[in-house]
Write a protein that holds these residues in place. Sequence first.
Motif, mmCIF file in Angstrom:
data_model
loop_
_atom_site.group_PDB
_atom_site.id
_atom_site.type_symbol
_atom_site.label_atom_id
_atom_site.label_comp_id
_atom_site.label_asym_id
_atom_site.label_seq_id
_atom_site.Cartn_x
_atom_site.Cartn_y
_atom_site.Cartn_z
ATOM 1 N N UNK A 92 125.801 120.993 78.439
ATOM 2 C CA UNK A 92 126.216 122.303 79.151
ATOM 3 C C UNK A 92 125.549 122.430 80.653
ATOM 4 N N UNK A 93 124.476 121.640 80.850
ATOM 5 C CA UNK A 93 124.010 121.796 82.444
ATOM 6 C C UNK A 93 124.981 121.017 83.152
ATOM 7 N N UNK A 94 125.886 120.181 82.745
ATOM 8 C CA UNK A 94 126.801 119.346 83.504
ATOM 9 C C UNK A 94 128.143 119.976 83.269
ATOM 10 N N UNK A 168 121.185 126.556 83.134
ATOM 11 C CA UNK A 168 120.984 125.208 83.722
ATOM 12 C C UNK A 168 122.526 124.942 84.335
ATOM 13 N N UNK A 169 123.503 125.277 83.786
ATOM 14 C CA UNK A 169 124.624 124.703 84.122
ATOM 15 C C UNK A 169 125.190 125.389 85.297
ATOM 16 N N UNK A 179 119.524 119.476 87.142
ATOM 17 C CA UNK A 179 120.055 118.557 86.146
ATOM 18 C C UNK A 179 118.914 117.184 86.065
ATOM 19 N N UNK A 180 118.619 116.828 87.028
ATOM 20 C CA UNK A 180 117.492 115.663 86.943
ATOM 21 C C UNK A 180 116.296 116.172 86.562
ATOM 22 N N UNK A 181 115.785 117.199 87.011
ATOM 23 C CA UNK A 181 114.374 117.610 86.505
ATOM 24 C C UNK A 181 114.689 117.740 84.733
ATOM 25 N N UNK A 182 115.433 118.589 84.462
ATOM 26 C CA UNK A 182 115.756 118.800 83.048
ATOM 27 C C UNK A 182 115.782 117.569 82.227
#
Length: 266
Positions: A92-94, A168-169, A179-182
Amino acid sequence: MMSLAMLHGLWRYRGFVLGSVKREFQSKYRNTMLGAAWTVLSPLAMILVYTLIFSQVMKNRLPGNASEYGYSIYLCAGVLTWGMFAEITSRAQNMFLEQANLLKKISFPRICLPLIVVLNALVNFGIIFGLFIVFLVASGQFPGLVFLALLPVLLIQVALAIGLGMVLGVLNVFFRDVGQFFQIFIQFWFWFTPIVYPATILPPEVRGLLAWNPMAAVIQSYQTILVSGRAPQWLDLLPAAVLALLLCVLGLQLFRKRAGEMVDEL
C-alpha cells in the motif's frame, strides 16, 4: 469514513478490481513450469519447516502447553498473520508510485488501488492459511468452534494494515523517504511483537511496553485461539480496533485532499 460516491465507484469498477487481482496472481507464476502449484508448494514447505525444525529437532515447548506441536502452531499463527500485515502495508505504501502510468493515463476511482492491494494479500493469505488449517486438522490440533473468533481479529488486522498503508502511500508520494524508513521500522516492529517468542519471557518493564504495540494484541489473539483453543481477550483488542478506525479515516481524508496533487508528483 468511505462516502457513498466511493462505494458506488468501487461497485461500478468491480470488474477492473477483480481483473487486476486475477492478472497479478497469474503474472506471478506466468513463466514457471509448475505454475500456480507454487502457491501451494511454497507455504507447504514453510509449514513443514516450522513443524519439523521447531517441534521435532529443536524440541521447543511453550510454557503451559504440553503439545509437541504447540510451538509450531504458535509460530505459524504469528508468522503467517504478520506476513499478511506486512504485505498489505508494504504494498500500500508504494501503490500510487507503482501505478503511476495507470493513474496518469486511465480515469478510474483511485480508491480501487487500496482494495486491490487488500484482495491480493487476502488471496495469498487464504492459500497459505488454508494449508495451515489442514495441518491443524490432520494433527488433531484444530481448536473447534472458537476458530470463528478469528474473523473479527482478521477484520481488525486488515483495517489496521490498510489504514496505515493508505497514510504511508499518500505521504510516500510527496516524501519518498517515508517508504525507506518504514521498511527499516517494520523489521524492528516484527521483533517487538511476540511472534517467535512468548511475551511471558520478557522482563516486566519491557512487557508493559507491549500495550503500545497494536499488533501485539492482534497476534496474541490469533495465538490464543489457535494454540489454546480459547477466545481472545476482546478488551485487549479495543485499542487496536480504535487505532485501525482512526487510521482508515485519516487515510481516506488524506487521499481525498491530495488525490489531485498526487498525479502531478508521480
